[in-house]
Design an enzyme around this catalytic site. Structure first.
Site, PDB file in Angstrom:
ATOM      1  N   TYR A 141     -47.376  -1.289   3.327  1.00 35.73           N
ATOM      2  CA  TYR A 141     -48.470  -1.641   4.233  1.00 35.73           C
ATOM      3  C   TYR A 141     -48.411  -0.829   5.524  1.00 35.73           C
ATOM      4  CZ  TYR A 141     -50.596  -5.645   1.864  1.00 35.73           C
ATOM      5  OH  TYR A 141     -51.290  -6.448   0.992  1.00 35.73           O
ATOM      6  N   LYS A 192     -38.695  -3.557  -7.900  1.00 33.79           N
ATOM      7  CA  LYS A 192     -38.769  -2.628  -9.030  1.00 33.79           C
ATOM      8  C   LYS A 192     -37.618  -1.644  -8.898  1.00 33.79           C
ATOM      9  CE  LYS A 192     -41.719  -1.670 -11.777  1.00 33.79           C
ATOM     10  NZ  LYS A 192     -41.646  -1.876 -13.266  1.00 33.79           N
ATOM     11  N   ASP A 225     -42.780  -6.869 -12.152  1.00 35.95           N
ATOM     12  CA  ASP A 225     -43.773  -7.005 -13.232  1.00 35.95           C
ATOM     13  C   ASP A 225     -43.405  -8.169 -14.155  1.00 35.95           C
ATOM     14  OD1 ASP A 225     -41.542  -5.525 -14.053  1.00 35.95           O
ATOM     15  OD2 ASP A 225     -42.661  -4.271 -15.462  1.00 35.95           O
ATOM     16  N   ASP A 249     -47.879  -9.758  -1.894  1.00 34.67           N
ATOM     17  CA  ASP A 249     -49.335  -9.925  -1.829  1.00 34.67           C
ATOM     18  C   ASP A 249     -49.877 -10.304  -3.205  1.00 34.67           C
ATOM     19  OD1 ASP A 249     -51.941  -9.740  -0.691  1.00 34.67           O
ATOM     20  OD2 ASP A 249     -52.168  -7.765  -1.619  1.00 34.67           O
ATOM     21  N   ASP A 253     -50.941 -14.343  -4.737  1.00 36.81           N
ATOM     22  CA  ASP A 253     -52.266 -14.701  -5.253  1.00 36.81           C
ATOM     23  C   ASP A 253     -52.144 -15.304  -6.643  1.00 36.81           C
ATOM     24  OD1 ASP A 253     -53.726 -13.791  -3.039  1.00 36.81           O
ATOM     25  OD2 ASP A 253     -55.226 -12.801  -4.295  1.00 36.81           O
TER      26      ASP A 253
HETATM   27  C1  IPM Z   1     -53.178 -11.517   2.337  1.00 41.19           C
HETATM   28  C2  IPM Z   1     -54.396 -10.641   2.327  1.00 41.19           C
HETATM   29  C3  IPM Z   1     -54.163  -9.496   3.307  1.00 41.19           C
HETATM   30  C4  IPM Z   1     -53.021  -8.668   2.775  1.00 41.19           C
HETATM   31  C5  IPM Z   1     -55.396  -8.653   3.613  1.00 41.19           C
HETATM   32  C6  IPM Z   1     -56.563  -9.481   4.091  1.00 41.19           C
HETATM   33  C7  IPM Z   1     -55.082  -7.570   4.603  1.00 41.19           C
HETATM   34  O1  IPM Z   1     -54.671 -10.212   1.046  1.00 41.19           O
HETATM   35  O2  IPM Z   1     -52.832 -12.053   3.403  1.00 41.19           O
HETATM   36  O3  IPM Z   1     -52.577 -11.675   1.286  1.00 41.19           O
HETATM   37  O4  IPM Z   1     -53.226  -7.763   1.944  1.00 41.19           O
HETATM   38  O5  IPM Z   1     -51.896  -8.899   3.202  1.00 41.19           O
HETATM   39 MG    MG Z   2     -53.437 -11.045  -0.443  1.00 38.58          MG
END
Ligand code: IPM
Ligand code: MG
Length: 369
Positions: A141, A192, A225, A249, A253
């Protein structure tokens, strides 16, 4: 002493869920003798519209002074075509970086009342309680170089850099081990190391921190993975997962979706404690700005309200109050209240404000009992 909270509602459903969470703040002020001062500041797309930048210096300065930031969401299709430096997400990334919020805590908890809302079989997710600890200020990032150049033949070449130092890995590993001690005492570290030298270093450093400081916690290593696959195969094998910024990230999710609704999940982003025990902190629902439902009173306020509960726990040391919020949420779900994102047959469909009304009523009842 009053706790200072900076509210950064941002874009999309951000302002709606922050507004509802302010009502919960008000309830704690009135009923639990908790003193807050709040102030609002622009961030993201709305800041770009009004001030020409998604990351206003005034907002960053206020965030640095506040005891905690309560963040709504940023982004939306409206700003998709803006240059990279003007995109709403820059505001969030700037806050993370400038406040040194290296530890991102993302619990994925399956509320009992919602175990049928998941796309996975209920037996796979019921009782799920995992915590993803994501490194948040390093890795790909923020690594340099991060640039696009034009080659001699006219092609473009884009580079992001994945970079980690021993110190960065040590401190996030410590956060994961310490939190694991308070729960199931198991940490899985995901990287990884089979293809990335940052992964090799990650594994070595986590192993060393574990051996030296946390022998009482069980450590396992998993390739990222494979971790993604295991999360849908058998998520309950995990307690705490510690991983880097990018894998975190993606995996967070995925973990969120296991629980049935991303609209339910809070997060905390914490910095290092300074000599006075002060720690920068930002609390944020992980659902994002959901532009498709913004402004319609449909958004689920629970993730934002639970983010405030995390602030009570991690910034204000009010564990009982945090549990009160969590119990109130549990209760309204058990009573059948559902926003559109978690609606199920036979339940009572409510909007953003009515869900908060129900939570406030549940707080009243729990506080009296
Ligand atoms: C998260 C989001 C952020 C990230 C974006 C909005 C920059 O996806 O907080 O997971 O990628 O970290
Ligand atoms: Mg995210």
């Amino acid at each position: 002493m009053a706790h200072s909270i900076l509210l950064t509602p941002g874009d999309g459903i951000g302002p709606e869920v922050i507004e509802e969470t302010q009502r919960v703040l008000g309830w704690f002020r009135a009923n639990r003798n908790l003193a807050f001062t709040t102030e609002s500041a622009p961030i993201g797309g709305i800041a770009y519209e009004t001030l020409g930048t998604p990351e206003p210096v005034e907002t960053i300065a206020k965030a640095m002074k506040a005891d905690a930031v309560l963040f709504g969401a940023v982004g939306g299709p409206k700003w998709d075509s803006l240059p990279f430096e003007k995109k709403p997400e820059r505001g969030l990334l700037r806050l993370r970086k400038d406040l040194g919020l290296f530890a991102n805590l993302r619990p994925a908890l399956c509320f009992d009342a919602l175990k049928d809302a998941s796309t996975l079989k209920p037996e796979i997710v019921s009782g799920l309680d995992i915590l993803i600890v994501r490194e948040l200020t390093g890795g790909v990032y923020f690594g340099e170089p991060k640039e696009t150049t034009t080659l001699a033949d006219g092609q473009k070449r884009a580079v992001d850099t994945q970079v980690y130092t021993t110190h960065e890995i040590e401190r996030i590993a410590r956060v994961a081990f310490e939190l694991a001690r308070l729960r199931g005492k198991r940490v899985a570290s995901a990287e990884k190391s089979n293809v990335m030298v940052t992964g090799v270093l990650w594994r070595q450093v986590v192993t060393a921190v574990h051996a030296k400081e946390f022998p009482d916690v069980q450590l396992s290593h998993v390739l990222a993975d494979n971790c993604a696959m295991q999360l849908v195969r058998n998520p309950k094998q995990y307690d705490v997962i510690v991983t880097d910024n990018l894998f975190g990230d993606v995996l967070s999710d995925e973990a969120a979706q296991l629980t049935g609704s991303i609209g339910m999940l809070p997060s905390a982003s914490l910095g290092a404690k300074d000599a006075n025990g002060r720690q920068a902190a930002l609390y944020e629902p992980i659902h994002g700005s959901a532009p498709d439902i913004a402004g319609q009173g449909l958004a689920n306020p629970i993730a934002c309200i639970l983010s405030f509960a995390m602030a009570l726990r991690y910034s204000f040391g009010r564990i009982e109050d945090a549990k009160l919020v969590e119990s109130a949420v549990d209760r309204v779900l058990a009573e059948g209240f559902r926003t559109a994102d978690i609606m199920q047959p036979g339940m009572t469909r409510v909007g953003t404000a009515a869900m908060t009304d129900a939570i406030l009523k549940a707080l009243d009842r729990l506080n009296q009992s």
